[in-house]
Design a protein around this motif. Structure first.
Motif, short mmCIF file in Angstrom:
data_model
loop_
_atom_site.label_atom_id
_atom_site.label_comp_id
_atom_site.label_asym_id
_atom_site.label_seq_id
_atom_site.Cartn_x
_atom_site.Cartn_y
_atom_site.Cartn_z
N ASP A 106 15.27 27.16 -88.06
CA ASP A 106 14.35 26.71 -87.01
C ASP A 106 12.94 27.13 -87.41
N HIS A 169 13.46 33.53 -80.01
CA HIS A 169 14.88 33.80 -79.74
C HIS A 169 15.59 34.30 -80.99
N ALA A 200 13.77 33.96 -84.34
CA ALA A 200 12.84 32.85 -84.43
C ALA A 200 11.61 33.25 -83.62
N GLU A 202 7.91 32.41 -82.42
CA GLU A 202 7.20 31.13 -82.28
C GLU A 202 6.08 31.16 -81.24
N GLU A 233 6.19 28.50 -86.06
CA GLU A 233 7.46 29.24 -85.94
C GLU A 233 8.07 29.50 -87.31
#
Ligand code: MG
Ligand code: MG
Length: 250
Positions: A106, A169, A200, A202, A233
């Motif tokens: 991600d 997250h 992650a 971001e 991110e």
């Protein structure tokens, strides 16, 4: 429950994120005035499938596309469309997720289309620096609040807003794992980071107020005051001696 990853699992997540970054690079290469966000989505999907991956967002809670493409005052979760054609001066944020060999990657990036104004340029630069400063905080023994505080202090010193409604997250065999990673907070507070944790991170930063409204499509999040937003991110692993930004060449 927080899931810590083994060295081989981190390698698998690195590969998933490599595909994410290749897709983002291809999208950036193709993005130009007149190109639609659906065109960009098709480019990303084809690249991901050709690398043996699966677009992670498509079908996630009913999201219809491979990318989230968010233009100007849109912060995150914009839906690609053939009707949305990029124009000179747009600020585009692109978020991409991939599943490869059971692991998720991600990452997101913001960039200008053609020539953007000075405020947009500064917002993107500050948002990327918020991410880099947050990544610098990632090491064993540091805390979640160190990440949020690094983002918030840099954004607010620049006079920009920090979106509260969406957060980073944990990530691994699921797109969203514990813990949540807010872009605000107090240094020295919150959970202690341990090797094998993957976050992650971001930052979503706004040129004006941090308040958000959601479009009738149920997805597109934009600034309430109509001012610009940017989003960067990385998926970042805590290692025994610091961190590893997954998907980037080392
Ligand atoms: Mg993302
Ligand atoms: Mg994310």
């Amino acid at each position: 429950m927080i899931v810590l990853k083994s060295a081989s699992e981190l390698d698998a997540m690195h590969h998933a994120n490599q595909v994410v970054h290749r897709a983002l690079d291809a999208v950036r290469e193709a993005a130009a005035p007149g190109v639609s966000t659906a065109d960009l989505d098709a480019i990303a999907e084809e690249l991901i499938l050709s690398e043996g991956g699966v677009p992670a967002f498509k079908g996630y809670r009913g999201f219809p596309a491979t990318l989230c493409t968010s233009v100007n005052d849109e912060i995150v979760h914009g839906i690609p469309s053939g009707k949305i054609r990029l124009r000179d001066g747009d600020l585009l944020s692109v978020d991409c997720g991939v599943v490869l060999d059971g692991f998720f990657g991600d990452a997101a990036v913001s960039f200008g289309i053609g020539h953007v104004n000075g405020e947009a340029e500064r917002l993107m630069k500050v948002t990327k620096r918020c991410l880099d400063r947050a990544v610098d905080e990632v090491a064993p023994g540091k805390r979640l609040g160190d990440i949020g505080a690094a983002v918030q202090s840099h954004a607010e010193e620049a006079g920009f807003g920090v979106v509260r409604e969406f957060v980073g997250h944990g990530i691994g065999r699921s797109l969203h794992e514990e813990p949540q990673v807010p872009n605000y907070g107090n240094a020295g507070r919150g959970q202690i980071l341990k090797p094998g944790l993957v976050l992650a991170i971001e930052p979503m930063i706004t040129a004006g107020s941090w308040r958000v409204k959601i479009d009738d499509d149920g997805w597109t999040a934009r600034t309430e005051d109509g001012k610009l937003a940017a989003h960067f991110e990385y998926s970042v692993a805590v290692t025994s001696d610091g961190h590893r930004v997954l998907g980037l060449e080392e």
